[in-house]
Enzyme design. Structure first.
Site, short mmCIF file in Angstrom:
data_model
loop_
_atom_site.label_atom_id
_atom_site.label_comp_id
_atom_site.label_asym_id
_atom_site.label_seq_id
_atom_site.Cartn_x
_atom_site.Cartn_y
_atom_site.Cartn_z
N ASP A 66 0.74 -1.26 0.12
CA ASP A 66 0.13 0.04 -0.04
C ASP A 66 0.94 1.01 0.03
O ASP A 66 1.37 1.95 0.96
CB ASP A 66 -0.95 -0.02 1.31
N ASN A 112 10.75 -7.44 -8.22
CA ASN A 112 10.20 -6.17 -8.64
C ASN A 112 11.15 -5.06 -8.77
O ASN A 112 12.20 -5.29 -8.01
CB ASN A 112 9.29 -5.71 -7.40
N GLY A 115 10.77 0.99 -8.16
CA GLY A 115 11.68 2.20 -7.81
C GLY A 115 10.69 3.24 -7.22
O GLY A 115 10.70 4.49 -7.59
N PHE A 116 10.11 2.75 -6.05
CA PHE A 116 9.48 3.65 -5.36
C PHE A 116 8.46 4.77 -6.03
O PHE A 116 8.49 5.99 -5.77
CB PHE A 116 10.54 4.86 -4.67
N ASN A 145 6.99 4.17 6.03
CA ASN A 145 8.14 3.76 5.25
C ASN A 145 8.78 4.90 4.37
O ASN A 145 8.04 5.28 3.49
CB ASN A 145 8.14 2.44 4.43
N SER A 181 16.58 -0.49 -0.68
CA SER A 181 15.83 -0.89 -1.82
C SER A 181 17.00 -1.04 -2.72
O SER A 181 17.76 0.02 -2.90
CB SER A 181 14.78 0.10 -2.15
N ASN A 183 16.62 -0.63 -6.09
CA ASN A 183 15.77 -0.19 -7.17
C ASN A 183 15.87 1.30 -7.35
O ASN A 183 15.16 2.01 -8.29
CB ASN A 183 14.18 -0.71 -7.21
N THR A 184 16.50 1.90 -6.52
CA THR A 184 16.65 3.44 -6.64
C THR A 184 18.16 3.50 -6.83
O THR A 184 18.90 3.05 -5.92
CB THR A 184 16.08 4.14 -5.48
N LYS A 216 15.43 -0.16 7.87
CA LYS A 216 15.30 -1.45 7.12
C LYS A 216 16.51 -1.52 6.27
O LYS A 216 16.96 -0.88 5.61
CB LYS A 216 14.19 -1.33 6.24
N THR A 244 14.28 -8.27 6.34
CA THR A 244 15.28 -7.75 5.45
C THR A 244 14.32 -7.21 4.15
O THR A 244 13.17 -7.60 3.93
CB THR A 244 16.37 -8.48 4.92
N ASN A 245 15.04 -6.26 3.58
CA ASN A 245 14.58 -6.00 2.04
C ASN A 245 14.61 -7.02 1.02
O ASN A 245 15.24 -8.22 1.57
CB ASN A 245 15.14 -4.71 1.89
N THR A 246 14.47 -6.71 -0.05
CA THR A 246 14.61 -7.69 -1.24
C THR A 246 16.20 -8.07 -1.44
O THR A 246 17.02 -7.03 -0.97
CB THR A 246 13.88 -7.29 -2.41
N GLY A 265 10.21 -13.46 -1.68
CA GLY A 265 9.56 -14.90 -1.47
C GLY A 265 10.52 -15.87 -0.72
O GLY A 265 11.52 -15.58 -0.19
N TYR A 313 4.46 -9.95 2.67
CA TYR A 313 4.37 -9.26 1.22
C TYR A 313 4.22 -10.54 0.34
O TYR A 313 2.93 -10.74 -0.26
CB TYR A 313 5.40 -8.52 0.89
N THR A 314 5.15 -10.97 -0.23
CA THR A 314 5.10 -12.09 -1.22
C THR A 314 4.21 -13.23 -0.86
O THR A 314 3.48 -13.78 -1.46
CB THR A 314 6.60 -12.44 -1.73
#
Length: 335
Positions: A66, A112, A115-116, A145, A181, A183-184, A216, A244-246, A265, A313-314
């Site tokens: 969300d 994923n 990218g925020f 977050n 993350s 992705n940034t 995180k 942890t994160n991904t 996952g 999440y996953t």
């Protein structure tokens, strides 16, 4: 029969993951107040108090689901003990080019590289302010977050986080500094000691209301780096760690399924639990465990390793809302 797994999930998995996610979020936003009204009542034996907050049960929604805080009543109605919205950045941003979510069903995993993507702290603060003015603000703790805007240089990252924190400070029960993350571009450099020291210090100095602030971390850190982070956590009186994160390590899945982004996952379970054990053996700071929780047994493994709370999440995508109840019932059976 698990209706979600047998009927709903196969139908959902026929379509693009992000399109389905938007469809689901729209439905949860619309029907959230109804779910909230008729949601399950938590057994008082599941209640936990962590970093000064009361959690009716220890199973929460992880950040990333969300992103814009559009469905807070729904998460309470579905039985979560807390919900973490975001990641939220100071500036609105579209995220990375599509496609950017990839299912790997045979390994019960996702990749994923979103990218925020979010509406930015001002728009989300306005939404939360409106929800506060109604009777639908959830009674479960709400985490927020925070991340860095993509266009903001790393040298200005602290100011970027501070802007979001100050705009949202009155809405979150706790806050998370997402510096992990993949992705940034460059974001994970904020886990380095000098940058993280600066960020934590400035956030805590502005944290006049004394809200719990967590950090995180990534599953790809070396042990020495985690120990440095734990030192900063103690120095700056950070309330907890989310582990942890991904992961950017895709060696656990076939090369044909590998693509740029963070893997989550089932393949992440072992590494995230390993990091959890490392932290809890060296620190008394509460840890929220996330990563590879696909069953009640996976959650129990996290609690046995020292987790104070867990997040889904996953696992929620693959197992559906029933997973929340399964974890809570497993905890009750243990007594």
């Amino acid at each position: 029969m698990n209706v979600y797994k047998e009927v709903i999930r196969p139908f959902l998995f026929l379509s693009d993951p992000e399109a389905i996610h938007h469809l689901a979020m729209g439905a949860l936003s619309t029907f959230g107040p109804v779910l909230q009204r008729f949601g399950p009542v938590c057994d008082p034996r599941l209640e936990r108090t962590v970093f000064g907050l009361r959690f009716p049960n220890p199973v929460g929604l992880a950040a990333g689901f969300d992103k814009n805080g559009v469905a807070l009543p729904a998460w309470q109605g579905l039985g979560f003990g807390f919900a973490e919205i975001g990641t939220i950045t100071a500036r609105a941003q579209p995220g990375n080019p599509k496609p950017r979510i990839f299912r790997i069903p045979q390994h019960r995993a996702l990749i994923n590289r979103l990218g925020f993507n979010n509406e930015g702290c001002d728009a989300i603060a306005s939404r939360l302010q409106h929800l506060k003015s109604t009777t639908h603000w959830p009674t479960i703790p709400v985490g927020i977050n925070l991340g860095k805007s993509k266009v903001t240089p790393l040298t200005e990252a602290t100011a970027d986080y501070l802007l979001s924190f100050e705009r949202l400070q009155h809405f979150g029960d706790y806050f998370v500094l997402n510096v992990s993350s993949p992705n940034t571009p460059g974001l994970r450099n904020l886990q380095d000691r000098p940058a993280l020291d600066e960020l934590m210090g400035h956030i805590q100095r502005r944290n006049t209301s004394g809200k719990p602030v967590l950090v995180k971390i990534a599953p790809d850190l070396q042990w020495e780096a985690i120990e440095e982070i734990l030192g900063l956590v103690e120095e700056h009186k950070i309330a907890g760690v989310i582990a942890t994160n991904t992961t950017i390590d895709h060696s656990s899945i076939p090369e044909s399924d590998q693509t740029q982004g963070g893997l989550s996952g089932a393949p992440l379970r072992e590494r995230s639990t390993e990091i959890l054990r490392f932290i809890t053996k060296r620190s008394k700071v509460p840890v929220i465990a996330v990563g590879g929780i696909m069953s009640a047994d996976d959650a129990l493994e996290k609690f046995d390793a020292g987790a104070a709370l867990v997040q889904l999440y996953t696992g929620y995508i693959y197992e559906g809302p029933a997973l929340i109840g399964k974890i809570n019932r497993a905890l009750l059976r243990r007594g």
